[in-house]
Design a protein around this motif. Structure first.
Motif, PDB file in Angstrom:
ATOM      1  N   GLY A   1      49.709  14.144 -33.593  1.00 45.19           N
ATOM      2  CA  GLY A   1      48.740  14.324 -32.524  1.00 45.19           C
ATOM      3  C   GLY A   1      49.001  13.492 -31.287  1.00 45.19           C
ATOM      4  O   GLY A   1      48.224  13.538 -30.331  1.00 45.19           O
ATOM      5  N   THR A   2      50.094  12.708 -31.281  1.00 47.45           N
ATOM      6  CA  THR A   2      50.435  11.906 -30.104  1.00 47.45           C
ATOM      7  C   THR A   2      50.706  12.807 -28.905  1.00 47.45           C
ATOM      8  O   THR A   2      51.388  13.826 -29.034  1.00 47.45           O
ATOM      9  N   ASP A   3      50.170  12.440 -27.756  1.00 46.70           N
ATOM     10  CA  ASP A   3      50.468  13.169 -26.516  1.00 46.70           C
ATOM     11  C   ASP A   3      51.855  12.727 -26.047  1.00 46.70           C
ATOM     12  O   ASP A   3      52.005  11.700 -25.388  1.00 46.70           O
ATOM     13  N   ARG A   4      52.866  13.503 -26.382  1.00 40.80           N
ATOM     14  CA  ARG A   4      54.243  13.108 -26.122  1.00 40.80           C
ATOM     15  C   ARG A   4      54.576  13.121 -24.636  1.00 40.80           C
ATOM     16  O   ARG A   4      55.551  12.505 -24.208  1.00 40.80           O
ATOM     17  N   ALA A   5      53.767  13.796 -23.820  1.00 44.90           N
ATOM     18  CA  ALA A   5      53.969  13.758 -22.374  1.00 44.90           C
ATOM     19  C   ALA A   5      53.634  12.388 -21.803  1.00 44.90           C
ATOM     20  O   ALA A   5      54.060  12.057 -20.693  1.00 44.90           O
ATOM     21  N   ARG A   6      52.853  11.598 -22.549  1.00 43.00           N
ATOM     22  CA  ARG A   6      52.485  10.255 -22.114  1.00 43.00           C
ATOM     23  C   ARG A   6      53.395   9.176 -22.698  1.00 43.00           C
ATOM     24  O   ARG A   6      53.178   7.988 -22.453  1.00 43.00           O
TER      25      ARG A   6
ATOM     26  N   ARG B   1      60.700  10.957 -19.828  1.00 43.47           N
ATOM     27  CA  ARG B   1      59.492  11.406 -20.512  1.00 43.47           C
ATOM     28  C   ARG B   1      59.896  12.046 -21.837  1.00 43.47           C
ATOM     29  O   ARG B   1      60.848  12.828 -21.902  1.00 43.47           O
TER      30      ARG B   1
ATOM     31  N   THR C   1      58.604  14.394 -23.653  1.00 41.29           N
ATOM     32  CA  THR C   1      58.589  15.856 -23.712  1.00 41.29           C
ATOM     33  C   THR C   1      59.831  16.455 -23.054  1.00 41.29           C
ATOM     34  O   THR C   1      60.296  17.523 -23.469  1.00 41.29           O
TER      35      THR C   1
ATOM     36  N   TYR D   1      50.397   5.141 -20.095  1.00 41.02           N
ATOM     37  CA  TYR D   1      51.587   5.613 -20.800  1.00 41.02           C
ATOM     38  C   TYR D   1      51.889   4.723 -21.998  1.00 41.02           C
ATOM     39  O   TYR D   1      51.461   3.558 -22.069  1.00 41.02           O
TER      40      TYR D   1
END
Length: 448
Positions: free
Chosen positions: A131-136, A234, A236, A43
């Motif tokens: 492009g960041t994985d916002r769920a992480r 989180r 998201t 994370y």
């Protein structure tokens, strides 16, 4: 319904609700299991530290966060401080690229903690690359005097927490860092310090056992409450709330943390509590500052009644979660009703009417009700001693339990104050003054 009948029915109804809630919380606490750790490196951690005149503590807090969690970013939100908070953080940021300052200015500043956190949310969004994985990405709100346990990120990363993709928020426990301070009031005498030590001890016991038990019960009912310190969310989940509500945190809310949890569940995310890690903070040794803080909480709780309809009709709340939430919302109302009923009974006794005769005739029943209502508080004392102060005597644990019962009466005071503030239209948010601050040195928040 006649007055004597009300005098009988109302106390029974309140006591029955309290005992059912207490029994459920006590059972959940006794059956708790260790939290399984996860992998924090999976994370991206961002710590939000809202500040208003926090020069006394902010440098230490930032240094602890950076030393304890070197992969995390620290976002300090300066809410138009009049002291040296901003220059201190600017200096820290010049030496460490993972320390960020979010500055707010009047007239947009000092309108609530929620508005300050929303500013950090916007700044974080601008900082993250495309492009960041916002769920992480996980946001953690820490008070300006907060200190996280070293294992906090391990446990909130576990399968019961953010390891579950449907988990939107995690609240960890809260402990009082100054619980063993022998002289919390160094400029006062022995009696004042004895009282201050007891007040600090009660706050620690409240959070360590009774509040933890309440959160563990809420974990079973699906209605865990987020707090203002040690709150993990989180990104998201914040995004989804912002899309529906225009912002993640309610800017004018007195309990922006608890309301965030409500919005998170209404949006379809889960919220849980991790009991075996915590954030520490300073307990308040001053009665006035303590009552200021708790009045704000009580008034914010009253304001949450407006969510009742949405919760009842939501498909994301189970029936027991609805009942627990409604019970929580209406606690200040119950406290105020109890005060009013007590006043009516007192007037009836003075008037010497039939109601007084009923009350006098029912004194054995009243005594029994009192004992039944006291025992649940007393039972928490030995539990707290055994698990968090085992070096103290068993008698001390029982005495702490009795003190917890007396301590609980502050709820009636702050509920009444909260209603008065509401009726007077006073809904502003005021920071509670830190222990290190004094009225004679520098700008400080005003108790109100």
């Amino acid at each position: 319904m006649t007055l004597p009948l009300v005098l009988y029915v109302f106390p029974f109804a309140l006591l029955a609700g309290f005992l059912v809630y207490w029994a459920g919380a006590r059972h959940a606490y006794a059956r708790r299991r260790p939290t399984r750790p996860g992998e924090p490196a999976a994370y991206d951690w961002h710590f939000f530290v809202p500040c208003r005149d926090e020069e006394a503590v902010i440098a230490t807090t930032v240094a602890r966060l950076r030393a304890g969690f070197p992969l995390g970013h620290v976002w300090v939100i300066d809410d138009a401080s009049d002291d040296l908070t901003a220059p201190i953080v600017t200096s820290l940021g010049a030496r460490d690229p993972r320390v960020h300052l979010v500055r707010r200015h009047r007239p947009d500043a000092r309108i609530g903690k929620g508005a300050a956190l929303n500013a950090a949310y916007d700044a974080l969004g601008e900082h993250l690359p495309a492009g960041t994985d916002r769920a992480r990405v996980v946001v953690c709100v820490v008070d300006a005097d907060g200190q996280l346990s070293p294992d906090a990120l391990d446990l909130v990363s576990g399968p019961e927490a953010f390891g579950d993709p449907d988990m939107g928020g995690v609240q960890i426990g809260v402990r009082m860092r100054n619980v063993d301070d022998e002289r919390p009031l160094p400029d006062r005498g022995r009696a004042a310090n004895a009282y201050a030590r007891l007040l600090i001890r009660m706050q620690d016991a409240e959070f360590a056992v009774s509040n933890t038990a309440m959160q563990l019960l809420r974990r079973r009912t699906g209605s865990v409450g987020l707090g203002g310190n040690g709150q993990f969310t989180r990104l998201t989940a914040l995004d989804r709330i912002a899309a529906a509500e225009r912002r993640p945190w309610q800017r004018d809310a007195l309990l922006e943390d608890y309301e965030l949890g409500l919005h998170m569940r209404l949006a379809g995310y889960r919220v849980t509590h991790v009991h075996d890690t915590w954030v520490s903070q300073e307990a308040l040794p001053y009665t006035r500052r303590f009552l200021t803080q708790r009045t704000r909480w009580a008034q914010g709780n009253i304001a949450c009644v407006r969510y009742a309809g949405r919760i009842v009709s939501s498909r994301h709340y189970r029936a027991r979660g609805v009942l627990e939430s409604l019970y929580t919302f209406f606690q200040p109302v119950a406290h105020l009703a109890t005060l009013l009923l007590t006043a009516v009974m007192f007037v009836a006794l003075l008037a010497g009417g039939s109601a007084a005769a009923v009350v006098l005739a029912a004194w054995p029943l009243a005594l029994g009700l009192a004992l039944v209502s006291i025992v649940p508080f007393v039972l928490w004392g030995p539990v707290y001693r055994r698990e968090f102060a085992s070096d103290r005597s068993r008698l001390k644990g029982v005495l702490w339990g009795l003190a917890l019962w007396l301590y609980a009466y502050h709820l009636f005071v702050v509920s009444a104050r909260g209603f008065v503030r509401l009726l007077r239209g006073r809904t502003g948010w005021a920071k509670t003054r830190r222990n290190a601050e004094s009225a004679g040195v520098g700008p400080v928040a005003t108790e109100s």
